[in-house]
Scaffold this motif. Structure first.
Motif, mmCIF file in Angstrom:
data_model
loop_
_atom_site.group_PDB
_atom_site.id
_atom_site.type_symbol
_atom_site.label_atom_id
_atom_site.label_comp_id
_atom_site.label_asym_id
_atom_site.label_seq_id
_atom_site.Cartn_x
_atom_site.Cartn_y
_atom_site.Cartn_z
ATOM 1 N N VAL A 135 0.842 -1.245 -0.023
ATOM 2 C CA VAL A 135 0.014 -0.009 0.020
ATOM 3 C C VAL A 135 0.785 1.399 -0.011
ATOM 4 C CG1 VAL A 135 -1.761 1.381 1.372
ATOM 5 C CG2 VAL A 135 -1.747 -1.489 1.272
ATOM 6 N N HIS A 136 1.001 1.987 -1.065
ATOM 7 C CA HIS A 136 1.801 3.116 -1.195
ATOM 8 C C HIS A 136 1.027 4.329 -0.545
ATOM 9 C CE1 HIS A 136 -0.204 5.130 -4.630
ATOM 10 N NE2 HIS A 136 0.179 3.965 -5.349
ATOM 11 N N SER A 137 2.029 5.184 -0.030
ATOM 12 C CA SER A 137 1.568 6.584 0.415
ATOM 13 C C SER A 137 2.483 7.523 -0.097
ATOM 14 C CB SER A 137 1.276 6.497 1.917
ATOM 15 O OG SER A 137 0.873 7.962 2.259
ATOM 16 N N VAL A 138 2.045 8.409 -1.049
ATOM 17 C CA VAL A 138 3.035 9.086 -1.514
ATOM 18 C C VAL A 138 2.831 10.482 -1.073
ATOM 19 C CG1 VAL A 138 3.626 10.449 -3.854
ATOM 20 C CG2 VAL A 138 2.773 8.120 -3.990
ATOM 21 N N VAL A 139 4.188 11.258 -0.516
ATOM 22 C CA VAL A 139 4.000 12.531 0.130
ATOM 23 C C VAL A 139 4.700 13.391 -0.916
ATOM 24 C CG1 VAL A 139 5.002 13.645 2.058
ATOM 25 C CG2 VAL A 139 4.371 11.118 2.192
ATOM 26 N N PHE A 140 3.789 14.719 -0.926
ATOM 27 C CA PHE A 140 4.332 15.574 -1.840
ATOM 28 C C PHE A 140 5.573 16.224 -1.586
ATOM 29 C CE2 PHE A 140 3.880 20.450 -2.747
ATOM 30 C CZ PHE A 140 4.307 20.219 -4.361
ATOM 31 N N GLY A 141 6.532 16.566 -2.300
ATOM 32 C CA GLY A 141 7.915 17.122 -2.141
ATOM 33 C C GLY A 141 8.047 18.333 -1.675
ATOM 34 N N GLY A 142 7.088 19.126 -1.651
ATOM 35 C CA GLY A 142 7.067 20.224 -0.986
ATOM 36 C C GLY A 142 6.771 20.550 0.584
ATOM 37 N N PHE A 143 6.418 19.188 0.941
ATOM 38 C CA PHE A 143 6.110 19.234 2.549
ATOM 39 C C PHE A 143 7.731 19.117 3.349
ATOM 40 C CE2 PHE A 143 1.818 17.475 1.457
ATOM 41 C CZ PHE A 143 1.076 18.800 2.201
ATOM 42 N N ARG A 567 7.529 27.317 7.158
ATOM 43 C CA ARG A 567 8.117 26.572 6.191
ATOM 44 C C ARG A 567 8.971 25.348 6.464
ATOM 45 N NH1 ARG A 567 9.670 29.170 1.111
ATOM 46 N NH2 ARG A 567 11.319 27.903 0.240
ATOM 47 N N GLU A 568 9.410 25.355 7.952
ATOM 48 C CA GLU A 568 10.111 24.349 8.397
ATOM 49 C C GLU A 568 9.340 23.433 8.872
ATOM 50 O OE1 GLU A 568 12.849 25.938 11.194
ATOM 51 O OE2 GLU A 568 14.291 26.865 9.483
ATOM 52 N N GLU A 569 8.082 23.595 9.404
ATOM 53 C CA GLU A 569 7.160 22.694 10.155
ATOM 54 C C GLU A 569 6.277 22.118 8.889
ATOM 55 O OE1 GLU A 569 6.972 21.266 13.464
ATOM 56 O OE2 GLU A 569 8.870 22.337 13.441
ATOM 57 N N ILE A 570 5.676 22.796 8.066
ATOM 58 C CA ILE A 570 4.661 22.409 7.098
ATOM 59 C C ILE A 570 5.500 22.117 5.650
ATOM 60 C CG2 ILE A 570 2.544 22.686 5.896
ATOM 61 C CD1 ILE A 570 1.484 24.348 8.584
ATOM 62 N N GLY A 571 6.076 23.153 5.397
ATOM 63 C CA GLY A 571 6.786 23.132 4.010
ATOM 64 C C GLY A 571 6.582 24.375 3.309
ATOM 65 N N ALA A 572 7.537 24.592 2.253
ATOM 66 C CA ALA A 572 7.281 25.827 1.109
ATOM 67 C C ALA A 572 5.902 25.766 0.711
ATOM 68 C CB ALA A 572 8.323 25.746 0.145
ATOM 69 N N VAL A 573 5.317 24.433 0.417
ATOM 70 C CA VAL A 573 4.083 24.485 -0.255
ATOM 71 C C VAL A 573 2.849 25.312 0.418
ATOM 72 C CG1 VAL A 573 3.116 22.351 0.928
ATOM 73 C CG2 VAL A 573 2.370 22.967 -1.457
ATOM 74 N N ALA A 574 3.041 25.506 1.586
ATOM 75 C CA ALA A 574 1.895 26.388 2.616
ATOM 76 C C ALA A 574 2.093 27.898 1.909
ATOM 77 C CB ALA A 574 2.268 26.199 3.966
ATOM 78 N N ALA A 575 3.197 28.326 1.507
ATOM 79 C CA ALA A 575 3.456 29.642 0.941
ATOM 80 C C ALA A 575 2.920 30.490 2.072
ATOM 81 C CB ALA A 575 2.493 29.603 -0.198
ATOM 82 N N PHE A 576 3.201 30.246 3.141
ATOM 83 C CA PHE A 576 2.866 31.423 4.347
ATOM 84 C C PHE A 576 4.089 32.261 4.315
ATOM 85 C CE2 PHE A 576 2.896 33.047 8.583
ATOM 86 C CZ PHE A 576 1.750 32.925 9.021
ATOM 87 N N LYS A 577 3.289 33.672 3.653
ATOM 88 C CA LYS A 577 4.559 34.746 3.893
ATOM 89 C C LYS A 577 3.780 36.128 4.508
ATOM 90 C CE LYS A 577 6.812 32.583 0.051
ATOM 91 N NZ LYS A 577 6.898 31.959 -1.223
ATOM 92 N N MET A 578 2.792 36.054 4.911
ATOM 93 C CA MET A 578 1.935 37.187 5.537
ATOM 94 C C MET A 578 1.597 36.947 6.807
ATOM 95 S SD MET A 578 -0.528 38.595 2.334
ATOM 96 C CE MET A 578 -1.040 36.825 2.224
ATOM 97 N N ALA A 579 2.172 37.682 7.995
ATOM 98 C CA ALA A 579 1.684 37.543 9.230
ATOM 99 C C ALA A 579 1.658 39.321 9.819
ATOM 100 C CB ALA A 579 2.827 36.798 10.204
ATOM 101 N N VAL A 580 0.667 39.332 10.436
ATOM 102 C CA VAL A 580 0.414 40.758 10.943
ATOM 103 C C VAL A 580 0.168 40.682 12.724
ATOM 104 C CG1 VAL A 580 -0.230 42.175 8.987
ATOM 105 C CG2 VAL A 580 -1.923 40.873 10.416
ATOM 106 N N GLY A 581 0.826 41.587 13.214
ATOM 107 C CA GLY A 581 0.519 41.657 14.585
ATOM 108 C C GLY A 581 -0.433 42.251 14.921
ATOM 109 N N VAL A 582 -1.375 41.915 15.891
ATOM 110 C CA VAL A 582 -2.841 42.886 16.110
ATOM 111 C C VAL A 582 -2.972 42.740 17.721
ATOM 112 C CG1 VAL A 582 -4.092 42.469 13.997
ATOM 113 C CG2 VAL A 582 -4.251 40.911 15.695
ATOM 114 N N ASN A 583 -3.676 43.572 18.058
ATOM 115 C CA ASN A 583 -3.758 43.740 19.758
ATOM 116 C C ASN A 583 -4.542 42.692 20.309
ATOM 117 O OD1 ASN A 583 -2.012 45.945 19.960
ATOM 118 N ND2 ASN A 583 -3.616 47.349 19.764
ATOM 119 N N ARG A 584 -5.887 42.419 19.542
ATOM 120 C CA ARG A 584 -6.820 41.426 19.907
ATOM 121 C C ARG A 584 -7.459 40.966 18.626
ATOM 122 N NH1 ARG A 584 -10.919 45.246 23.020
ATOM 123 N NH2 ARG A 584 -10.761 46.596 21.090
#
Ligand code: COA
Ligand code: AMP
Length: 633
Positions: A135-143, A567-584
């Motif tokens: 039974v194969h389980s293919v894992v995407f290379g971007g993870f 990027r290190e935990e999920i991978g480049a594929v997540a394309a997480f590049k925007m974060a903003v600090g808010v008070n609440r």
């Protein structure tokens, strides 16, 4: 027969319909029972049949005298390599690799992780597993490594098949480093790894753990070792494919062997209108469901030639790459995600590069993976001059829930709609209380049970999660977690996910999983991730965070750390590049974060003030922060 007649015939006698489709497959023991309604969670297809997927995808075509026909075309602009593999050559490769895997102690039912780039060997590895009943389980290379480790553990992997590297434009992905990290993290330690050395970047093998692909194959050949096709039950798993759920723990979608073959084989003529010998190209990745069904299994089951393309729609080398591949191999049907066409259109709005190529062999373009925006679809129609078919499906189903079935009837295309329900799927739209809504009204899209062949019978080792994720909300129905409309002509319109899954460049991602990563940052007290509309990728993740009391660091530093962590935990594929600090964060009085409203603010869409909101002023704060950073709209 028309689509209407065929759909009605399926409705009237579903078992006859699928018994007929099952004739397209060679069985070892032909199934006497088409559907056993009492088996497992909602019934099982072809319960007493036995078969082998590799036989059907490879050997039977050779036996029928088509050994010289091309099975695979590998085209890699990133390595400047091309390779063509006939069905006879593919049979030799898979039989030999099957023997190598058996030699590594992999037996029927054992799980094998395949972590590979888009090379022909990835498909050969999938088929070799199928050949010996593994039974194969293919894992995407971007993870990243932790995601790979989660899958090794959950699947209980006996072996891993990987490569020295993958190639993304401008950088080489060190698969070996990621694999070793993942094995270190994982609790389950695979018995062995088979590593394909690629010339672009070779790697050092770990003694006692790793085997060199080429050496192992050469040795098996020298010893005359070849694996036969194992007899497996139709209900045995063919593969497990992990997909994003609401939490960081991915869901292991189980695909059964017999039903999968019957359904995807049926689609080749009826949906895509291709025949044996035609060239079919799914420009996706073997790590996704589209790659499983339409790079590997369905085209080969149908005796077609499948193109494996290791490149991008743009940049390898330009926005004419797709036209080159279509022309070079006389591709009849192309299947890709709308984002690929948005990328091409963005770089070459007049499709000037098309003029260099003869695309006369192209019959149609199919799109899936995300909502097709009508403008892109029209652009493709206008420039390619062929029908452009949006069709809707999910990892869970393995094939289209709705489409325009080009081999049955070229029904009119409605821009913005992925067509009509396919036979097998009784699609309905319900309100939150489970009552049907009138045509044209937005609601929860559900499929009446039983699901057709190929759809997941359960989640790997997680039957309760299967029930709670899909079956408990609407009794007697499978909940797709997509919201949409069924119009007066019976066409579906898929509008949005009802859970916290987002779609980034046709890749399905969990915002919940990203929140879990952000929440681990030492300075973060609370966070939320939403999918912000993006002109190229459809959506991009946007993270909000509130720092712990007393933290007094530059916001940009924390943002940079969060981006790196995802990027290190999920991978480049997540394309997480925007974060903003808010008070609440805006919440309901019961403490639920109002992600939907935050997303609407980011997308500059109008929204209704949520009735249960705790403090409406927070929405203005969010808007102000996003406006200051130029992140609205
Ligand atoms: N291995 C390692 N990394 C990978 C990868 C892989 N197989 N695939 C993608 N990545 C990386 C990319 O290099 C990129 O990294 P970066 O942040 O360093 O630039 C990141 O993951 C995000 O990739 P992606 O979202 O694919 O964006 P892109 O900018 O590389 O390309 C498109 C954009 C539109 C050209 C591309 O997404 C595309 O061709 N999409 C087709 C969609 C598709 O195949 N969908 C599958 C379902 S049909
Ligand atoms: P995946 O499991 O990765 O194939 O993603 C499945 C999800 O992608 C679906 O639940 C939809 O939200 C979305 N999707 C896939 N195809 C389409 C489509 N043609 N139109 C709109 N959404 C789509």
């Amino acid at each position: 027969m028309s689509y209407k007649d065929i759909y009605a015939a399926w409705r009237a006698a579903p078992e006859d319909f699928w018994a007929d489709a099952a004739k397209g497959i060679d069985w070892i023991e032909a199934p006497q029972t088409v559907f056993d309604a009492d088996a497992d969670v909602y019934g099982r297809w072809f319960v007493d049949g036995t078969c082998n997927t590799c036989w059907n995808a490879v050997d039977r075509h050779v036996e029928a005298g088509h050994g010289d026909r091309l099975a695979l075309i590998y085209d890699s602009p990133v390595t400047n390599t091309k390779r063509q593999i006939t069905y006879a050559e593919l049979q030799d490769e898979v039989a030999t690799l099957g023997a190598v895997l058996s030699g590594m102690g992999v037996g029927q039912g054992d799980r094998v992780i395949i972590y590979m780039p888009m090379v022909a060997e990835a498909v050969i590895a999938m088929l070799a597993c199928a050949r010996i009943g593994a039974v194969h389980s293919v894992v995407f290379g971007g993870f990243a490594a932790p995601e790979l480790a989660t899958r090794i553990d959950d699947a209980g992997a006996k072996a891993v098949i990987s490569a020295s590297c993958g190639i993304e434009p401008g950088r080489v992905i060190d698969y070996m480093k990621l694999l070793s990290e993942a094995i270190d993290i994982a609790t389950v330690k695979p018995g062995g790894c088979l590593i394909l050395q690629r010339d672009v970047q070779r790697c050092e093998l770990v003694e006692g753990r790793d085997l060199d692909w080429a050496d192992a194959m050469a040795q098996a050949r020298a010893e005359g070792r070849r694996a036969d096709c194992a007899e497996v039950k139709a209900t045995d798993p063919a593969y497990i494919l992990y997909t994003s759920g609401t939490t960081g723990q991915p869901k292991g979608v189980v695909r059964d062997t017999g039903g999968h073959m019957v359904a995807v084989n049926w689609t080749m003529k009826n949906i895509y209108n291709v025949d044996a010998g035609d060239v079919f190209w799914a420009a996706s990745d073997v790590g996704w469901v589209v790659g499983h069904s339409y790079i590997c299994y369905a085209p080969l089951l149908a005796g077609c030639t499948s193109v494996i393309y290791e490149g991008k729609p743009i940049g390898t080398p330009d926005a004419g790459a797709f036209w080159r591949v279509i022309a070079d191999y006389d591709v009849k049907v192309l299947f890709t995600a709308p984002t690929a066409f948005r990328a091409i259109r963005g770089q070459d709005p007049e499709a000037a590069l098309m003029a260099d190529y003869d695309l006369s062999g192209l019959q149609s373009l199919f799109l899936a993976g995300e909502r097709s925006d009508p403008a892109t679809l029209q652009w493709a129609e206008e420039h390619l001059g062929v029908p452009v078919i949006d069709h809707w499906w999910q990892t869970e189903t393995g094939w289209a829930i709705s489409s325009v079935p080009m081999g049955i009837e070229a029904l009119p295309v409605k821009h913005g709609s992925p067509g009509v329900p396919m036979p097998g799927y009784d699609v309905q739209v319900l309100d939150d209380e489970g009552q049907p809504v009138p045509n044209g009204t937005l609601g929860n899209i559900v499929v009446k049970l039983p699901l057709p062949p190929s759809c997941l019978p359960t989640l790997w080792n997680a039957e309760e999660r299967f029930k709670s994720s899909y079956l408990n909300d609407f009794k007697g129905f499978y909940a797709t977690s997509d919201a949409g409309i069924l119009d007066e002509d019976g066409y579906l319109h898929i509008m949005a996910r009802t859970d916290d899954i987002i779609n980034v460049a046709g890749h399905r991602l969990s915002t919940g999983a990203m929140e879990e990563v952000l929440a681990h940052h030492k300075d973060v007290a609370e966070c939320a991730v939403v999918g912000k509309a993006d002109a190229l990728k459809g959506q991009m993740p946007l993270g909000f965070f509130v720092t712990k009391a007393g933290v007094n660091r530059a916001e940009a530093d924390i943002c940079g750390e969060l981006v790196k962590m995802v990027r290190e935990e999920i991978g480049a594929v997540a394309a997480f590049k925007m974060a903003v600090g808010v008070n609440r964060l805006p919440k309901t009085r019961s403490g639920k974060v109002l992600r939907g409203t935050m997303q609407k603010i980011a997308d500059a869409e109008s929204y209704r003030m949520p009735a249960a909101i705790d403090d409406p002023a927070i929405l203005d704060e969010i808007k102000d922060v996003l406006t200051t950073k130029g992140l609205v709209g």
